[in-house]
Design a protein around this motif. Sequence first.
Motif, mmCIF file in Angstrom:
data_model
loop_
_atom_site.group_PDB
_atom_site.id
_atom_site.type_symbol
_atom_site.label_atom_id
_atom_site.label_comp_id
_atom_site.label_asym_id
_atom_site.label_seq_id
_atom_site.Cartn_x
_atom_site.Cartn_y
_atom_site.Cartn_z
ATOM 1 N N ARG A 38 0.822 -1.206 0.000
ATOM 2 C CA ARG A 38 0.000 0.000 0.000
ATOM 3 C C ARG A 38 0.856 1.257 0.000
ATOM 4 N N PHE A 39 1.923 1.254 0.792
ATOM 5 C CA PHE A 39 2.705 2.480 0.938
ATOM 6 C C PHE A 39 3.929 2.568 0.035
ATOM 7 N N PHE A 40 4.400 1.461 -0.503
ATOM 8 C CA PHE A 40 5.624 1.520 -1.294
ATOM 9 C C PHE A 40 5.448 1.137 -2.752
ATOM 10 N N LEU A 41 4.378 0.440 -3.098
ATOM 11 C CA LEU A 41 4.205 -0.007 -4.477
ATOM 12 C C LEU A 41 2.859 0.430 -5.030
ATOM 13 N N LYS A 42 2.606 1.716 -4.991
ATOM 14 C CA LYS A 42 1.325 2.246 -5.441
ATOM 15 C C LYS A 42 1.144 2.074 -6.947
ATOM 16 N N ARG A 43 2.187 2.324 -7.711
ATOM 17 C CA ARG A 43 2.079 2.309 -9.158
ATOM 18 C C ARG A 43 2.174 0.887 -9.680
ATOM 19 N N GLN A 44 1.250 0.530 -10.522
ATOM 20 C CA GLN A 44 1.260 -0.766 -11.184
ATOM 21 C C GLN A 44 0.491 -0.648 -12.484
ATOM 22 N N THR A 45 0.644 -1.637 -13.331
ATOM 23 C CA THR A 45 -0.099 -1.601 -14.580
ATOM 24 C C THR A 45 -1.176 -2.659 -14.546
ATOM 25 N N GLY A 46 -2.177 -2.503 -15.391
ATOM 26 C CA GLY A 46 -3.250 -3.469 -15.474
ATOM 27 C C GLY A 46 -4.427 -3.088 -14.605
ATOM 28 N N VAL A 47 -5.432 -3.936 -14.630
ATOM 29 C CA VAL A 47 -6.656 -3.643 -13.921
ATOM 30 C C VAL A 47 -6.724 -4.302 -12.552
ATOM 31 N N ILE A 48 -5.868 -5.240 -12.267
ATOM 32 C CA ILE A 48 -5.908 -5.919 -10.984
ATOM 33 C C ILE A 48 -5.282 -5.022 -9.916
ATOM 34 N N GLY A 49 -5.942 -4.902 -8.796
ATOM 35 C CA GLY A 49 -5.457 -4.059 -7.708
ATOM 36 C C GLY A 49 -4.357 -4.737 -6.912
ATOM 37 N N ILE A 50 -3.635 -3.964 -6.135
ATOM 38 C CA ILE A 50 -2.545 -4.499 -5.321
ATOM 39 C C ILE A 50 -3.057 -5.537 -4.342
ATOM 40 N N ALA A 51 -4.161 -5.247 -3.667
ATOM 41 C CA ALA A 51 -4.694 -6.205 -2.696
ATOM 42 C C ALA A 51 -5.096 -7.506 -3.393
ATOM 43 N N ASP A 52 -5.654 -7.407 -4.606
ATOM 44 C CA ASP A 52 -6.040 -8.601 -5.356
ATOM 45 C C ASP A 52 -4.809 -9.427 -5.724
ATOM 46 N N LEU A 53 -3.776 -8.753 -6.179
ATOM 47 C CA LEU A 53 -2.537 -9.434 -6.522
ATOM 48 C C LEU A 53 -1.933 -10.105 -5.294
ATOM 49 N N LEU A 54 -1.947 -9.415 -4.181
ATOM 50 C CA LEU A 54 -1.429 -9.951 -2.931
ATOM 51 C C LEU A 54 -2.167 -11.237 -2.556
ATOM 52 N N VAL A 55 -3.466 -11.219 -2.644
ATOM 53 C CA VAL A 55 -4.254 -12.394 -2.287
ATOM 54 C C VAL A 55 -3.918 -13.564 -3.200
ATOM 55 N N VAL A 56 -3.818 -13.313 -4.493
ATOM 56 C CA VAL A 56 -3.501 -14.386 -5.431
ATOM 57 C C VAL A 56 -2.140 -15.005 -5.106
ATOM 58 N N VAL A 57 -1.141 -14.168 -4.849
ATOM 59 C CA VAL A 57 0.200 -14.670 -4.545
ATOM 60 C C VAL A 57 0.211 -15.459 -3.244
ATOM 61 N N LEU A 58 -0.410 -14.910 -2.198
ATOM 62 C CA LEU A 58 -0.405 -15.597 -0.905
ATOM 63 C C LEU A 58 -1.199 -16.895 -0.949
ATOM 64 N N ILE A 59 -2.325 -16.890 -1.624
ATOM 65 C CA ILE A 59 -3.119 -18.115 -1.726
ATOM 66 C C ILE A 59 -2.354 -19.172 -2.509
ATOM 67 N N ALA A 60 -1.714 -18.756 -3.591
ATOM 68 C CA ALA A 60 -0.927 -19.714 -4.378
ATOM 69 C C ALA A 60 0.184 -20.320 -3.528
ATOM 70 N N ASP A 61 0.855 -19.488 -2.749
ATOM 71 C CA ASP A 61 1.929 -19.994 -1.896
ATOM 72 C C ASP A 61 1.385 -20.906 -0.809
ATOM 73 N N ALA A 62 0.302 -20.480 -0.166
ATOM 74 C CA ALA A 62 -0.270 -21.295 0.905
ATOM 75 C C ALA A 62 -0.764 -22.640 0.364
ATOM 76 N N ALA A 63 -1.433 -22.612 -0.779
ATOM 77 C CA ALA A 63 -1.936 -23.847 -1.364
ATOM 78 C C ALA A 63 -0.784 -24.742 -1.817
#
Length: 168
Positions: A38-63
């Motif tokens: 939230r505080f260090f990586l505000k800029r990104q490309t595409g339509v997926i939000g940072i929180a959405d990307l975070l969830v996908v990465v963490l779920i993939a790792d946890a699974a």
Amino acid sequence: MDILFQVDWKAMFVPTNGILDILIRGTAMYLSLFLFLRFFLKRQTGVIGIADLLVVVLIADAAQNAMAKEYKSITEGVILVGTIIFWNITIDWLGYRFPALQRFTRPSPLCLVKDGRVLRRNLEKEYMTEEELMAQLRQQGVDDPKHVRAAYLEGDGRVSVVSKTSPS
């Protein structure tokens, strides 16, 4: 040959780590990564939000950990995935329910171009080069900042452009 078809049901479903331990670890990792992104990586490309990307990465790792026996049971992986999803939904709900928190959960827009003038100080804040800004403007159909009334870096990382209207 017998070993190929043996199943250790207890190892597969009985957690080897405490459930509270998994919940605390999942909560700590989600909140830490959310704050960092939230505080260090505000800029990104595409339509997926940072929180959405975070969830996908963490779920993939946890699974993945649950499937590869990093955890000793599927139950532990399912609990961790559930914890991550819980925090994602809770933070979205809090931002929706309490508008004052929305500033925390979603950054406010940052003006990059005002009345045809590029605001270099704001570009520097986001480590965005003028070439990157120009690429974003061209994607919006604008070839020169002089034709822009305002351009903003939105909270989801996209650049929105308000063109100057030509006199009729």
